[in-house]
Design a protein around this motif. Structure first.
Motif, mmCIF file in Angstrom:
data_model
loop_
_atom_site.group_PDB
_atom_site.id
_atom_site.type_symbol
_atom_site.label_atom_id
_atom_site.label_comp_id
_atom_site.label_asym_id
_atom_site.label_seq_id
_atom_site.Cartn_x
_atom_site.Cartn_y
_atom_site.Cartn_z
ATOM 1 N N LEU A 108 0.813 -1.220 0.000
ATOM 2 C CA LEU A 108 0.000 0.000 0.000
ATOM 3 C C LEU A 108 0.841 1.263 0.000
ATOM 4 O O LEU A 108 0.390 2.307 -0.460
ATOM 5 N N VAL A 109 2.054 1.182 0.497
ATOM 6 C CA VAL A 109 2.959 2.333 0.384
ATOM 7 C C VAL A 109 3.376 2.492 -1.079
ATOM 8 O O VAL A 109 3.415 3.600 -1.608
ATOM 9 N N ALA A 110 3.667 1.380 -1.732
ATOM 10 C CA ALA A 110 4.091 1.421 -3.138
ATOM 11 C C ALA A 110 2.966 1.893 -4.046
ATOM 12 O O ALA A 110 3.197 2.623 -5.010
ATOM 13 N N ASP A 111 1.748 1.453 -3.758
ATOM 14 C CA ASP A 111 0.586 1.831 -4.561
ATOM 15 C C ASP A 111 -0.592 2.034 -3.611
ATOM 16 O O ASP A 111 -1.327 1.095 -3.317
ATOM 17 N N ALA A 120 -7.023 -7.290 1.526
ATOM 18 C CA ALA A 120 -6.324 -8.330 2.290
ATOM 19 C C ALA A 120 -5.907 -7.823 3.672
ATOM 20 O O ALA A 120 -5.967 -8.566 4.653
ATOM 21 N N LEU A 121 -5.491 -6.571 3.750
ATOM 22 C CA LEU A 121 -4.948 -6.037 5.003
ATOM 23 C C LEU A 121 -6.028 -5.529 5.952
ATOM 24 O O LEU A 121 -5.959 -5.771 7.160
ATOM 25 N N TYR A 122 -7.021 -4.847 5.442
ATOM 26 C CA TYR A 122 -7.996 -4.143 6.281
ATOM 27 C C TYR A 122 -8.627 -5.027 7.360
ATOM 28 O O TYR A 122 -8.674 -4.623 8.524
ATOM 29 N N PRO A 123 -9.111 -6.219 7.038
ATOM 30 C CA PRO A 123 -9.740 -7.042 8.085
ATOM 31 C C PRO A 123 -8.771 -7.467 9.191
ATOM 32 O O PRO A 123 -9.204 -7.836 10.283
ATOM 33 N N GLN A 124 -7.485 -7.408 8.922
ATOM 34 C CA GLN A 124 -6.480 -7.830 9.905
ATOM 35 C C GLN A 124 -6.053 -6.702 10.836
ATOM 36 O O GLN A 124 -5.375 -6.947 11.831
ATOM 37 N N LEU A 125 -6.439 -5.483 10.500
ATOM 38 C CA LEU A 125 -6.038 -4.336 11.310
ATOM 39 C C LEU A 125 -6.964 -4.190 12.507
ATOM 40 O O LEU A 125 -8.179 -4.135 12.363
ATOM 41 N N ALA A 127 -6.023 -1.979 15.390
ATOM 42 C CA ALA A 127 -5.901 -0.621 15.934
ATOM 43 C C ALA A 127 -6.704 0.370 15.098
ATOM 44 O O ALA A 127 -6.478 0.490 13.892
ATOM 45 N N PRO A 128 -7.632 1.092 15.719
ATOM 46 C CA PRO A 128 -8.460 2.048 14.972
ATOM 47 C C PRO A 128 -7.641 3.117 14.258
ATOM 48 O O PRO A 128 -7.982 3.519 13.144
ATOM 49 N N ASP A 129 -6.555 3.586 14.885
ATOM 50 C CA ASP A 129 -5.748 4.626 14.244
ATOM 51 C C ASP A 129 -5.069 4.117 12.985
ATOM 52 O O ASP A 129 -4.953 4.841 11.992
ATOM 53 N N GLU A 130 -4.647 2.846 12.988
ATOM 54 C CA GLU A 130 -4.036 2.300 11.784
ATOM 55 C C GLU A 130 -5.079 2.093 10.689
ATOM 56 O O GLU A 130 -4.830 2.363 9.520
ATOM 57 N N ARG A 131 -6.248 1.613 11.065
ATOM 58 C CA ARG A 131 -7.342 1.468 10.086
ATOM 59 C C ARG A 131 -7.639 2.814 9.439
ATOM 60 O O ARG A 131 -7.805 2.910 8.231
ATOM 61 N N GLU A 132 -7.718 3.848 10.266
ATOM 62 C CA GLU A 132 -8.011 5.193 9.765
ATOM 63 C C GLU A 132 -6.911 5.675 8.823
ATOM 64 O O GLU A 132 -7.185 6.207 7.750
ATOM 65 N N ARG A 133 -5.671 5.474 9.211
ATOM 66 C CA ARG A 133 -4.533 5.910 8.394
ATOM 67 C C ARG A 133 -4.521 5.197 7.035
ATOM 68 O O ARG A 133 -4.367 5.823 5.981
ATOM 69 N N VAL A 134 -4.729 3.884 7.049
ATOM 70 C CA VAL A 134 -4.708 3.097 5.811
ATOM 71 C C VAL A 134 -5.863 3.492 4.902
ATOM 72 O O VAL A 134 -5.687 3.697 3.703
#
Length: 167
Positions: A108-111, A120-125, A127-134
């Motif tokens: 996700l940093v690359a694209d 793929a990543l979202y359901p594994q997150l 921490a609310p702050d990381e979900r928000e950031r992503v």
């Protein structure tokens, strides 16, 4: 062996790998020959991708994923994200979920608009702050792409699909 130039050494090792793979159908042996290129710092993108394919065919999931990560490091944008995503899938199969999540984060940093990595990543997150950031970064990238191509149907479909995921 010590009198070989780097180009000759690479050609020799790749030739051995070709013979093992194509004539003897020995993917593991071919992988091991290409692995020697790493020790000599002679591997490039194509070698890493080939090593990943051979390692995966040999059942070596973690080395296959690591080779994809090395190839991704030599790539940019969507291609890098694709390689990181594939590495993440292999790390998951190898039961290394933290390493898989790290690969998806790099994708996700690359694209930032890579929908497959987000899915793929979202359901594994957790921490609310990381979900928000992503999600914020993903939405910003998607809206930016839509601003430059407002009639791009695939971007519009992506927005609809990910809107449901993020709710």
């Amino acid at each position: 062996d010590t009198e070989l130039t780097p180009a000759q050494r690479r050609l020799s090792l790749e030739g051995c790998a070709d013979f093992l793979e194509q004539k003897l159908h020995d993917e593991l042996g071919a992988y091991r020959e290409l692995e020697k290129l790493l020790a000599y710092d002679l591997a490039d993108y194509t070698v890493h991708v080939r090593m990943a394919r051979l390692a995966e065919a040999s059942g070596l999931l973690q080395p296959a994923a690591a080779a994809l990560v090395r190839a991704a490091a030599l790539s940019r944008g969507a291609k890098r994200a694709q390689l990181e995503r594939k590495a993440a899938a292999l790390y998951e199969q190898a039961e290394q979920p933290e390493t898989a999540r790290a690969a998806l984060r790099r994708a996700l940093v690359a694209d930032p608009s890579d929908e497959l990595s987000l899915r793929a990543l979202y359901p594994q997150l957790i921490a609310p702050d990381e979900r928000e950031r992503v999600t914020t970064r993903f939405q910003e990238a998607l809206f930016s792409a839509l601003a430059s191509e407002p009639h791009e149907a695939e971007l519009q479909r992506c927005l609809v699909r990910t809107g449901a995921l993020l709710e």
